[in-house]
Design a protein around this motif. Structure first.
Motif, PDB file in Angstrom:
ATOM      1  N   ARG A   1       0.830  -1.209   0.000  1.00 52.57           N
ATOM      2  CA  ARG A   1       0.000   0.000   0.000  1.00 52.57           C
ATOM      3  C   ARG A   1       0.863   1.257   0.000  1.00 52.57           C
ATOM      4  N   ASP A   2       0.433   2.240  -0.740  1.00 50.98           N
ATOM      5  CA  ASP A   2       1.111   3.532  -0.781  1.00 50.98           C
ATOM      6  C   ASP A   2       0.459   4.440   0.262  1.00 50.98           C
ATOM      7  N   PHE A   3       1.075   4.577   1.424  1.00 52.79           N
ATOM      8  CA  PHE A   3       0.512   5.356   2.521  1.00 52.79           C
ATOM      9  C   PHE A   3       0.716   6.855   2.274  1.00 52.79           C
ATOM     10  N   ASP A   4      -0.263   7.654   2.713  1.00 51.15           N
ATOM     11  CA  ASP A   4      -0.091   9.112   2.663  1.00 51.15           C
ATOM     12  C   ASP A   4       0.333   9.652   4.021  1.00 51.15           C
ATOM     13  N   PHE A   5       0.786   8.742   4.894  1.00 56.01           N
ATOM     14  CA  PHE A   5       1.380   9.111   6.187  1.00 56.01           C
ATOM     15  C   PHE A   5       2.427   8.045   6.494  1.00 56.01           C
ATOM     16  N   ALA A   6       3.264   8.290   7.479  1.00 53.83           N
ATOM     17  CA  ALA A   6       4.314   7.331   7.835  1.00 53.83           C
ATOM     18  C   ALA A   6       3.684   6.166   8.603  1.00 53.83           C
ATOM     19  N   PRO A   7       3.676   4.959   8.040  1.00 55.85           N
ATOM     20  CA  PRO A   7       3.054   3.828   8.739  1.00 55.85           C
ATOM     21  C   PRO A   7       3.793   3.495  10.028  1.00 55.85           C
ATOM     22  N   GLN A   8       3.008   3.166  11.058  1.00 59.07           N
ATOM     23  CA  GLN A   8       3.562   2.900  12.375  1.00 59.07           C
ATOM     24  C   GLN A   8       3.716   1.397  12.619  1.00 59.07           C
ATOM     25  N   ASP A   9       4.612   1.087  13.534  1.00 55.65           N
ATOM     26  CA  ASP A   9       4.776  -0.284  13.993  1.00 55.65           C
ATOM     27  C   ASP A   9       3.577  -0.666  14.856  1.00 55.65           C
ATOM     28  N   HIS A  10       3.071  -1.889  14.675  1.00 61.38           N
ATOM     29  CA  HIS A  10       1.905  -2.322  15.463  1.00 61.38           C
ATOM     30  C   HIS A  10       2.165  -2.239  16.959  1.00 61.38           C
TER      31      HIS A  10
ATOM     32  N   GLN B   1      -4.831   3.350   9.819  1.00 61.58           N
ATOM     33  CA  GLN B   1      -5.226   4.665   9.316  1.00 61.58           C
ATOM     34  C   GLN B   1      -4.450   5.749  10.067  1.00 61.58           C
ATOM     35  N   ALA B   2      -4.459   6.940   9.527  1.00 61.06           N
ATOM     36  CA  ALA B   2      -3.679   8.036  10.114  1.00 61.06           C
ATOM     37  C   ALA B   2      -4.135   8.382  11.530  1.00 61.06           C
ATOM     38  N   ASP B   3      -5.426   8.144  11.845  1.00 61.84           N
ATOM     39  CA  ASP B   3      -5.950   8.497  13.177  1.00 61.84           C
ATOM     40  C   ASP B   3      -5.725   7.396  14.212  1.00 61.84           C
ATOM     41  N   GLY B   4      -4.965   6.358  13.856  1.00 54.35           N
ATOM     42  CA  GLY B   4      -4.684   5.284  14.801  1.00 54.35           C
ATOM     43  C   GLY B   4      -5.678   4.141  14.766  1.00 54.35           C
ATOM     44  N   SER B   5      -6.693   4.260  13.928  1.00 53.23           N
ATOM     45  CA  SER B   5      -7.671   3.179  13.805  1.00 53.23           C
ATOM     46  C   SER B   5      -7.190   2.156  12.767  1.00 53.23           C
ATOM     47  N   VAL B   6      -7.899   1.024  12.699  1.00 51.78           N
ATOM     48  CA  VAL B   6      -7.588  -0.031  11.734  1.00 51.78           C
ATOM     49  C   VAL B   6      -8.872  -0.486  11.071  1.00 51.78           C
TER      50      VAL B   6
ATOM     51  N   GLY C   1     -20.555  -6.786  13.257  1.00 54.85           N
ATOM     52  CA  GLY C   1     -20.854  -5.406  12.875  1.00 54.85           C
ATOM     53  C   GLY C   1     -19.700  -4.439  13.050  1.00 54.85           C
ATOM     54  N   ILE C   2     -18.592  -4.874  13.645  1.00 50.60           N
ATOM     55  CA  ILE C   2     -17.430  -3.997  13.810  1.00 50.60           C
ATOM     56  C   ILE C   2     -16.690  -3.898  12.474  1.00 50.60           C
ATOM     57  N   THR C   3     -16.556  -2.706  11.964  1.00 51.62           N
ATOM     58  CA  THR C   3     -15.867  -2.494  10.686  1.00 51.62           C
ATOM     59  C   THR C   3     -14.535  -1.767  10.861  1.00 51.62           C
ATOM     60  N   LYS C   4     -14.307  -1.278  12.057  1.00 51.29           N
ATOM     61  CA  LYS C   4     -13.071  -0.544  12.309  1.00 51.29           C
ATOM     62  C   LYS C   4     -12.702  -0.681  13.776  1.00 51.29           C
ATOM     63  N   LEU C   5     -11.398  -0.908  14.027  1.00 48.26           N
ATOM     64  CA  LEU C   5     -10.886  -0.880  15.404  1.00 48.26           C
ATOM     65  C   LEU C   5     -10.449   0.546  15.695  1.00 48.26           C
ATOM     66  N   ALA C   6     -11.026   1.133  16.719  1.00 50.88           N
ATOM     67  CA  ALA C   6     -10.720   2.527  17.065  1.00 50.88           C
ATOM     68  C   ALA C   6      -9.998   2.582  18.395  1.00 50.88           C
ATOM     69  N   PRO C   7      -9.088   3.539  18.556  1.00 43.87           N
ATOM     70  CA  PRO C   7      -8.386   3.680  19.837  1.00 43.87           C
ATOM     71  C   PRO C   7      -9.374   3.831  20.988  1.00 43.87           C
ATOM     72  N   ARG C   8      -9.065   3.138  22.082  1.00 46.16           N
ATOM     73  CA  ARG C   8      -9.968   3.166  23.233  1.00 46.16           C
ATOM     74  C   ARG C   8      -9.749   4.447  24.028  1.00 46.16           C
TER      75      ARG C   8
END
Length: 425
Positions: free
Chosen positions: A132-141, A401-406, A418-425
């Motif tokens: 994937r061509d990211f438009d932000f610097a991808p982070q380590d999991h 994603q750039a906002d920390g979600s997946v 029904g969960i389509t995205k993991l969001a920061p808690r």
């Protein structure tokens, strides 16, 4: 385990195979042990026949009333029995020495396995997908994962380094991946689901080649059993000491199990994150096949593992391992390596190996070919379809994603409630 008859008839070819593994010639030493062992067998068989002959003669003399003569021959029989009693421990010792030597030697590579010293000499066979061509610097999991439920601190508090707790939506995603893999392998790919024991005896680990050489990589319980390092051990040994019906082959089995590895030889490697853990889950694939079908079965098994990566949209490459990087029991291995954006490289997520008859000889697993009186050893194959934890890491990093979600891959939707995205808690 190696075929001693092959070594007797092809010592140079055997040593050539060892040389490809980076090992010194061993055929002369093996054949010397074998010669000594066979000479003992001949001597013992001769003494057993002599004892039987003398015993029969004693009986005949007694029947004729010649008791004094009978006593003389009986004394000779007693002397022969003493010699046998002295030789039997020697026979056990020679057999043990020969078996121990053969058991410590790795499988020989097939001709198309490339020569090499380590992973740098592996050969790339193919690639699927584009990173994937990211438009932000991808982070380590390991950096963004804790906010999503990767609890490294909690796992370490409970059990020490390389243990991790998965919480909430992260645990759900891990379970979804495992269930999707298992459903695909049992459904589309036709593997029989097995729920095997996680604790096994020495014999099982010897059968698949982890013992005696790799004991330090395993966990042992207080009652002498071993925690399985992979379901390959349990699944493959289900056919140990059996002669399988021809029409039952090939047998294809899969299992989702926890796996336990001490990682004794990996100090300092992947200490951060969820890639190298002492406890992890894996969907294992095992096939038991006729020798003439094992190569095709190897292709089929690799395709079954690749299909999971493709369905998840994860870029990967297929590698043919060189002689210096193959596992102990393998004669040929393909590795599937998934793309990890944070490392900008491919990392192993599955190894798919054809072991030939190497494990079957150790387990005494055979079949009887049609029209033949003699049995033959089966071929065994194994592979990951896939390692669940490493697949979780790949999904997190490739779908971040750039906002920390997946974003959750579409194929997992039926498993995520029904969960389509993991969001920061």
């Amino acid at each position: 385990m190696h075929d001693i008859r092959f070594i007797r008839e092809n010592p140079a070819a055997f040593d050539a195979g060892l040389a490809r593994r980076g090992l010194a010639p061993l055929s002369a030493e093996i054949l010397a042990l074998d010669k000594s062992h066979r000479e003992l067998i001949v001597e013992i068989e001769h003494l057993q026949a002599e004892r039987k002959r003398l015993s029969a003669f004693v009986g005949q003399l007694r029947g004729l009333g010649q008791h004094e003569e009978a006593m003389s021959f009986q004394q000779d029989a007693i002397e022969v029995s003493k010699k046998l009693k002295d030789l039997e421990p020697e026979l056990d010792k020679s057999k043990g020495a020969l078996t121990a030597m053969l058991a410590a030697i790795p499988n020989l590579p097939v001709d198309d396995v490339p020569q090499g010293a380590d992973e740098a000499d592996n050969v790339e066979v193919s690639r699927w997908g584009s990173p994937r061509d990211f438009d932000f610097a991808p982070q380590d999991h390991a950096d963004f994962g804790p906010a999503l439920g990767l609890d490294f601190e909690g796992g370490a508090k409970l059990s020490g380094a390389r243990f991790t707790a998965l919480r909430g939506q992260m645990a759900r995603l891990h379970r979804a991946l495992a269930q999707y893999m298992l459903d695909t392998q049992t459904g589309a790919n036709g593997y029989e689901e097995v729920n095997p024991p996680l604790l096994v005896r020495d014999e099982a680990l010897f059968g698949t080649g982890q013992l005696p050489k790799f004991a330090e990589d395993l966990f042992r319980t207080t009652d002498g059993r071993w925690l399985i390092p992979t379901a390959e051990v349990s699944l493959t040994n289900l056919v140990a000491d059996q002669i399988l019906a021809l029409d039952s082959l090939p047998i294809r089995m899969t299992a989702l199990t926890p796996c336990f590895r001490s990682e004794a030889g990996s100090a300092g490697r992947d200490t951060r994150g969820f890639i190298r853990q002492h406890q992890f889950e894996k969907v294992e694939l095992v096939a038991i096949a006729k020798p003439e079908e094992s190569e095709a079965e190897h292709e089929r098994m690799c395709a079954a593992a690749e299909g999971i990566l493709q369905a998840l949209g994860l870029p990967y490459r297929k590698m043919l391992l060189c002689t210096g990087d193959m596992g102990f029991g393998a004669r040929k291995t393909w590795d599937l390596e998934v793309w990890l954006p944070s490392q900008a490289t491919y990392r192993e997520i599955s190894s798919v190996s054809n072991c030939g008859d190497f494990q079957a000889r150790r387990m005494n697993a055979r079949y009887k070919p049609e029209g033949e009186k003699q049995t033959r050893f089966l071929h065994t194959l194994n592979g990951s379809g896939l390692a669940v934890g490493r697949t979780l890491v790949a999904v997190l990093e490739n779908y971040q994603q750039a906002d920390g979600s997946v974003t959750v891959p579409d194929v997992l939707a039926p498993y995520m409630g029904g969960i389509t995205k993991l969001a920061p808690r």
